[in-house]
Design an enzyme around this catalytic site. Sequence first.
Site, PDB file in Angstrom:
ATOM      1  N   GLY A  13      12.752  -9.822  -3.579  1.00 32.90           N
ATOM      2  CA  GLY A  13      13.353  -8.693  -4.292  1.00 32.90           C
ATOM      3  C   GLY A  13      12.577  -8.162  -5.480  1.00 32.90           C
ATOM      4  O   GLY A  13      13.165  -7.572  -6.393  1.00 32.90           O
ATOM      5  N   ASN A  15      10.554  -5.576  -5.562  1.00 35.42           N
ATOM      6  CA  ASN A  15      10.700  -4.112  -5.587  1.00 35.42           C
ATOM      7  C   ASN A  15      12.098  -3.716  -6.055  1.00 35.42           C
ATOM      8  O   ASN A  15      12.261  -2.733  -6.786  1.00 35.42           O
ATOM      9  CB  ASN A  15      10.409  -3.517  -4.208  1.00 35.42           C
ATOM     10  CG  ASN A  15       8.925  -3.301  -3.987  1.00 35.42           C
ATOM     11  OD1 ASN A  15       8.319  -2.429  -4.610  1.00 35.42           O
ATOM     12  ND2 ASN A  15       8.317  -4.117  -3.132  1.00 35.42           N
ATOM     13  N   ARG A  66      23.798  -6.449  16.831  1.00 38.17           N
ATOM     14  CA  ARG A  66      23.169  -5.644  15.794  1.00 38.17           C
ATOM     15  C   ARG A  66      24.129  -4.534  15.313  1.00 38.17           C
ATOM     16  O   ARG A  66      24.226  -4.247  14.130  1.00 38.17           O
ATOM     17  CB  ARG A  66      21.894  -5.016  16.379  1.00 38.17           C
ATOM     18  CG  ARG A  66      20.763  -4.837  15.411  1.00 38.17           C
ATOM     19  CD  ARG A  66      19.525  -4.332  16.127  1.00 38.17           C
ATOM     20  NE  ARG A  66      18.628  -5.411  16.530  1.00 38.17           N
ATOM     21  CZ  ARG A  66      17.766  -6.019  15.707  1.00 38.17           C
ATOM     22  NH1 ARG A  66      17.690  -5.667  14.460  1.00 38.17           N
ATOM     23  NH2 ARG A  66      16.986  -6.977  16.144  1.00 38.17           N
ATOM     24  N   ARG A  92      15.146  -6.418   8.785  1.00 36.81           N
ATOM     25  CA  ARG A  92      15.869  -6.223  10.044  1.00 36.81           C
ATOM     26  C   ARG A  92      15.567  -4.827  10.552  1.00 36.81           C
ATOM     27  O   ARG A  92      15.609  -3.856   9.784  1.00 36.81           O
ATOM     28  CB  ARG A  92      17.389  -6.323   9.844  1.00 36.81           C
ATOM     29  CG  ARG A  92      17.899  -7.648   9.346  1.00 36.81           C
ATOM     30  CD  ARG A  92      17.687  -8.789  10.293  1.00 36.81           C
ATOM     31  NE  ARG A  92      18.387  -8.662  11.579  1.00 36.81           N
ATOM     32  CZ  ARG A  92      18.148  -9.446  12.620  1.00 36.81           C
ATOM     33  NH1 ARG A  92      17.231 -10.387  12.547  1.00 36.81           N
ATOM     34  NH2 ARG A  92      18.822  -9.288  13.744  1.00 36.81           N
ATOM     35  N   HIS A 110       6.571   0.513   2.427  1.00 36.74           N
ATOM     36  CA  HIS A 110       5.790  -0.211   3.427  1.00 36.74           C
ATOM     37  C   HIS A 110       4.410  -0.519   2.839  1.00 36.74           C
ATOM     38  O   HIS A 110       3.781   0.366   2.241  1.00 36.74           O
ATOM     39  CB  HIS A 110       5.651   0.638   4.695  1.00 36.74           C
ATOM     40  CG  HIS A 110       4.900  -0.061   5.779  1.00 36.74           C
ATOM     41  ND1 HIS A 110       5.474  -1.047   6.557  1.00 36.74           N
ATOM     42  CD2 HIS A 110       3.615   0.053   6.179  1.00 36.74           C
ATOM     43  CE1 HIS A 110       4.558  -1.502   7.404  1.00 36.74           C
ATOM     44  NE2 HIS A 110       3.430  -0.856   7.205  1.00 36.74           N
ATOM     45  N   ASP A 146       8.574   2.546  10.870  1.00 41.49           N
ATOM     46  CA  ASP A 146       7.496   2.907   9.927  1.00 41.49           C
ATOM     47  C   ASP A 146       6.836   4.250  10.256  1.00 41.49           C
ATOM     48  O   ASP A 146       5.647   4.457   9.996  1.00 41.49           O
ATOM     49  CB  ASP A 146       6.415   1.801   9.886  1.00 41.49           C
ATOM     50  CG  ASP A 146       6.977   0.469   9.434  1.00 41.49           C
ATOM     51  OD1 ASP A 146       7.924   0.467   8.641  1.00 41.49           O
ATOM     52  OD2 ASP A 146       6.470  -0.574   9.884  1.00 41.49           O
ATOM     53  N   GLU A 175       3.249  -0.859  -5.665  1.00 40.68           N
ATOM     54  CA  GLU A 175       4.584  -0.676  -5.070  1.00 40.68           C
ATOM     55  C   GLU A 175       5.630  -0.543  -6.170  1.00 40.68           C
ATOM     56  O   GLU A 175       6.531   0.298  -6.099  1.00 40.68           O
ATOM     57  CB  GLU A 175       4.950  -1.865  -4.167  1.00 40.68           C
ATOM     58  CG  GLU A 175       4.113  -1.966  -2.906  1.00 40.68           C
ATOM     59  CD  GLU A 175       4.621  -3.062  -1.967  1.00 40.68           C
ATOM     60  OE1 GLU A 175       5.843  -3.248  -1.855  1.00 40.68           O
ATOM     61  OE2 GLU A 175       3.786  -3.740  -1.341  1.00 40.68           O
TER      62      GLU A 175
END
Length: 215
Positions: A13, A15, A66, A92, A110, A146, A175
């Site tokens: 965590g 970011n 899911r 996920r 990303h 992505d 980032e």
Amino acid sequence: MARRVAVLISGRGSNMVSLVEAASGPGFPARIALVLSNRPDAAGLERARAAGIATAVIDHTQHPTRERFEQAMDALLVEHGIEFICLAGFMRVLTDWFVERWTGRMINIHPSLLPLFRGVNTHRRALEEGVLIHGCTVHFVVPELDAGPIIAQAAVPVVPGDTEESLAARILVQEHRLYPQALRMICDGTARLENGRVVFSNDWDAGGALRSPSP
Ligand code: GAR
């Protein structure tokens, strides 16, 4: 009024912490209203609690499919009045249903200069390919992994002797700067998704270049 944002995590965590810190500053157009993890043991949960942020766990292993996992997440996000979602190391893959429900309101960071190196092990693959500039990207999330429209990118040099770890660390610094900037842009309307493209309402400096090797 500050937009209510949820940050979805699966791990440490860092970011998420950079978003929480930015959003606590004066005039930031978002506030982090919820940190949600799919893993009960995500280290980031403790960091969020320490910062006084509401946390929740929706453990994907406790849901038969899911879809059921995502329905539970979606219900919680709605309950918390969430307007934007930041995926921050959320590991996920999301179904089309969830992605389409949050289109234009969900972004991801990303660790590569997309569209290069989608998927995992981006730093290893960058070293294998011998690229001399690498970086990170914030993009709107679309069903294809992505592949969403790009909001912001930061580039760093790759230097002789770099390892996956040294490269990851260099990029992580960027980032932590880039993600708050991108969140600000979507929350104050500077960047928005229109017909599958990002439309910017401002301009920026086109001068200068990152050269690697530097001259
Ligand atoms: C970050 O480097 C992020 O870019 C990456 O995971 C790390 C999470 O670190 N995300 C992905 O690889 C998504 N496909 P953090 O938990 O410390 O923010």
